[in-house]
Write an enzyme that holds these catalytic residues in place. Structure first.
Site, PDB file in Angstrom:
ATOM      1  N   TYR A 108     -15.236   4.953  -5.663  1.00 24.90           N
ATOM      2  CA  TYR A 108     -15.081   3.824  -4.742  1.00 24.90           C
ATOM      3  C   TYR A 108     -14.942   4.379  -3.334  1.00 24.90           C
ATOM      4  O   TYR A 108     -14.266   5.382  -3.128  1.00 24.90           O
ATOM      5  CB  TYR A 108     -13.829   3.020  -5.108  1.00 24.90           C
ATOM      6  CG  TYR A 108     -13.459   1.926  -4.135  1.00 24.90           C
ATOM      7  CD1 TYR A 108     -14.223   0.760  -4.041  1.00 24.90           C
ATOM      8  CD2 TYR A 108     -12.345   2.049  -3.303  1.00 24.90           C
ATOM      9  CE1 TYR A 108     -13.877  -0.253  -3.154  1.00 24.90           C
ATOM     10  CE2 TYR A 108     -11.990   1.025  -2.414  1.00 24.90           C
ATOM     11  CZ  TYR A 108     -12.754  -0.117  -2.340  1.00 24.90           C
ATOM     12  OH  TYR A 108     -12.408  -1.122  -1.470  1.00 24.90           O
ATOM     13  N   ASP A 150     -15.096  12.035   0.157  1.00 27.53           N
ATOM     14  CA  ASP A 150     -14.240  10.898   0.504  1.00 27.53           C
ATOM     15  C   ASP A 150     -12.849  11.221  -0.030  1.00 27.53           C
ATOM     16  O   ASP A 150     -12.567  11.073  -1.215  1.00 27.53           O
ATOM     17  CB  ASP A 150     -14.786   9.606  -0.107  1.00 27.53           C
ATOM     18  CG  ASP A 150     -13.936   8.390   0.266  1.00 27.53           C
ATOM     19  OD1 ASP A 150     -12.897   8.578   0.919  1.00 27.53           O
ATOM     20  OD2 ASP A 150     -14.318   7.265  -0.107  1.00 27.53           O
ATOM     21  N   LYS A 201      -5.131   6.298   3.910  1.00 30.58           N
ATOM     22  CA  LYS A 201      -3.893   6.287   3.106  1.00 30.58           C
ATOM     23  C   LYS A 201      -2.793   7.221   3.663  1.00 30.58           C
ATOM     24  O   LYS A 201      -2.186   6.884   4.656  1.00 30.58           O
ATOM     25  CB  LYS A 201      -4.238   6.523   1.642  1.00 30.58           C
ATOM     26  CG  LYS A 201      -5.183   5.396   1.162  1.00 30.58           C
ATOM     27  CD  LYS A 201      -5.340   5.214  -0.303  1.00 30.58           C
ATOM     28  CE  LYS A 201      -6.072   3.900  -0.566  1.00 30.58           C
ATOM     29  NZ  LYS A 201      -7.423   4.022  -1.079  1.00 30.58           N
TER      30      LYS A 201
HETATM   31  C1  LIG Z   1      -8.706   3.274  -0.514  1.00 38.41           C
HETATM   32  C2  LIG Z   1     -10.010   3.980  -0.426  1.00 38.41           C
HETATM   33  C3  LIG Z   1     -10.988   3.639   0.515  1.00 38.41           C
HETATM   34  C4  LIG Z   1     -10.839   2.441   1.413  1.00 38.41           C
HETATM   35  O1  LIG Z   1      -9.750   2.573   2.286  1.00 38.41           O
HETATM   36  P1  LIG Z   1      -9.156   1.236   2.974  1.00 38.41           P
HETATM   37  O2  LIG Z   1      -8.071   1.761   3.872  1.00 38.41           O
HETATM   38  O3  LIG Z   1      -8.642   0.394   1.837  1.00 38.41           O
HETATM   39  O4  LIG Z   1     -10.260   0.598   3.712  1.00 38.41           O
HETATM   40  C5  LIG Z   1     -12.136   4.404   0.584  1.00 38.41           C
HETATM   41  N1  LIG Z   1     -12.313   5.454  -0.215  1.00 38.41           N
HETATM   42  C6  LIG Z   1     -11.399   5.825  -1.135  1.00 38.41           C
HETATM   43  C7  LIG Z   1     -11.638   7.028  -1.978  1.00 38.41           C
HETATM   44  C8  LIG Z   1     -10.217   5.093  -1.274  1.00 38.41           C
HETATM   45  O5  LIG Z   1      -9.337   5.436  -2.208  1.00 38.41           O
END
Ligand SMILES: *Cc1c(COP(=O)(O)O)cnc(C)c1O
Length: 439
Positions: free
Chosen positions: A154, A249, A277
């Site tokens: 994701y 990511d 995060k």
């Molecule tokens: C949480 C997450 C996102 C999106 O981040 P948001 O701050 O919710 O927009 C993208 N990539 C990964 C791997 C994530 O865990």
């Protein structure tokens, strides 16, 4: 036991229920982010009033040991005093200037001094924004449009990544959300995780059109699909070989499994890394980072436009700085990993003893309650039917005071505020919930 008894409410939830009923009048589904709606588990979502350390209290006065930790950001637990103090000192000086500010410099320096895989970064305000910008950067650098992602990863709600595999093994994507044009989805290629032959085949055919490969090196949004380190190294080698950029990511894994995230954990150097995060210490911060050469494609130096009114907001920078300073305390990551390992193995030992079909994959301070007994490394190995177990465990744990993210596809997080005693308490309660679910 009848299903009705199974989901009997033994804690008060009236105030949360009333607030949720009101929220339904304001927000689609009553929420501002979909998983919060508790649709995969039972009852109305909890409205949290306050939290401290490892515990949260809802508006009905129930207290929960929290393993959601705001979905990952709170690596030091709730209302950490050091972070709080830095935020308070900063917030009284004004909250946003729309100019450069020293807090941004300090957080930038701390990251670049301690993260050996990147040389320049740009702050944004969410993980999604970081990924969206990183993709634009990769396209700007290479002059190509297509991107390659993996099923089970994701990357936020970026249009070109809200895409699922069509029919067949490796395919051009098809949109997984209304509002994402098929023309956008068609530029995304999707492969299963850890299939080296297919990867080589696709890159041989399409590399000349592909800007980047994007991967969650520690996929943690569809269960916790811990990958074979040699496959991540293979991705790196193939990206070099075919001259496409590799994006890690690390919105979850960054500053979570070690200060240098998964890149450091596996010692694989991607071309671009995205953060979110943990980086914001509980405030909305994201970032993307790379070599100086690649980052110089970004405006105002280079031709790739990217901007943000609240980017590097000083209050958020102060929170992120305090959080990352605490992460650099010697032994911090080792201790979190040790606690998490003890917690996960205690649950696994109990499952084995009782013959329950559950295991607990974990890495750093991330864990997942996985059903079945075989190691799960791809999303198609997750049996949706098993989510019924999660629903029961989740419900039971709410009754006994443990909060997990309200979906069996979500991972759990352990923070610096979770004491060994907290974790022993949780193990006892989770075992009892397993007895109910697997009875
Ligand atoms: C949480 C997450 C996102 C999106 O981040 P948001 O701050 O919710 O927009 C993208 N990539 C990964 C791997 C994530 O865990």
């Amino acid at each position: 036991m009848s299903t009705n008894n199974m989901y009997q409410q033994r804690i008060p939830r009236e105030k949360s229920a009333a607030m949720f009923a009101e929220a339904l009048e304001y927000f689609p589904g009553g929420v501002n982010s979909p998983v919060r709606a508790f649709r995969s588990v039972s009852g109305p979502p909890l409205f949290i009033e306050q939290a401290k350390g490892s515990r949260m209290q809802d508006v009905d006065g129930n207290v929960f040991l929290d393993f959601c930790c705001s979905w990952g950001p709170l690596i030091h637990g709730h209302a950490n005093e050091y972070i709080e103090e830095k935020v308070m000192k900063t917030v009284v000086k004004g909250t946003s200037f729309g100019t450069p500010n020293e807090m941004g410099n300090r957080l930038g320096k701390l990251i670049l001094d301690n993260h050996p895989y990147v040389e320049r970064l740009r702050f944004v305000s969410s993980g999604t924004e970081a990924v969206m910008s990183a993709i634009r950067l990769a396209r700007g650098v290479t002059g190509r449009n297509k991107i390659l992602k993996f099923d089970g990863c994701y990357h936020g709600h970026v249009d070109s990544l809200l895409v699922k595999a069509g029919s067949g093994l490796a395919t051009f994507g098809t949109s997984s959300s209304a509002g994402v044009p098929e023309s956008v989805a068609a530029d995304t290629l999707i492969l299963p995780l850890n299939d080296r032959d297919l990867l080589e085949e696709i890159l041989s055919k399409h590399a000349h059109e592909i800007a980047c490969i994007i991967v969650e090196p520690i996929p943690a949004n569809n269960g916790l699909l811990i990958q074979d380190p040699s496959w991540l190294k293979c991705l790196r080698i193939k990206a070099y070989k075919h001259n496409v950029l590799l994006i890690f990511d690390e919105v979850i894994s960054g500053f979570r499994v070690g200060f240098a995230g998964a890149a450091g954990y596996y010692d694989v150097k991607p071309d671009i890394i995205t953060f979110g995060k943990v980086i914001g210490g509980g405030f909305p911060v994201g970032a993307y980072a790379a070599s100086k050469e690649i980052m110089d494609y970004i405006a105002p130096v280079g031709p790739v436009y990217q901007a943000g009114t609240l980017s590097a907001n000083p209050v958020a920078m102060a929170a992120g700085l305090a959080a990352l300073e605490l992460c650099l305390t010697p032994g911090f990551y080792e201790l979190q990993a040790e606690k998490t390992h003890a917690f996960a193995t205690a649950l696994e030992a109990y499952a084995r003893e009782k013959g329950y079909p559950m295991h607990v994959p974990h890495i750093g301070s991330i864990f997942w309650l996985a059903f079945g007994t075989d190691r799960i490394t791809r999303s198609d190995q997750i049996d949706p039917a098993n989510m019924e177990y999660f629903k029961m465990i989740h419900h039971e744990l709410l009754q006994t005071g443990v909060y997990l993210g309200p979906s069996g596809y979500e991972v759990g997080f352990i923070s610096g505020a979770h004491s060994v005693g907290d974790l022993e308490e949780a193990v006892g309660k989770i075992k009892a919930a397993m007895d109910v679910a697997f009875a």
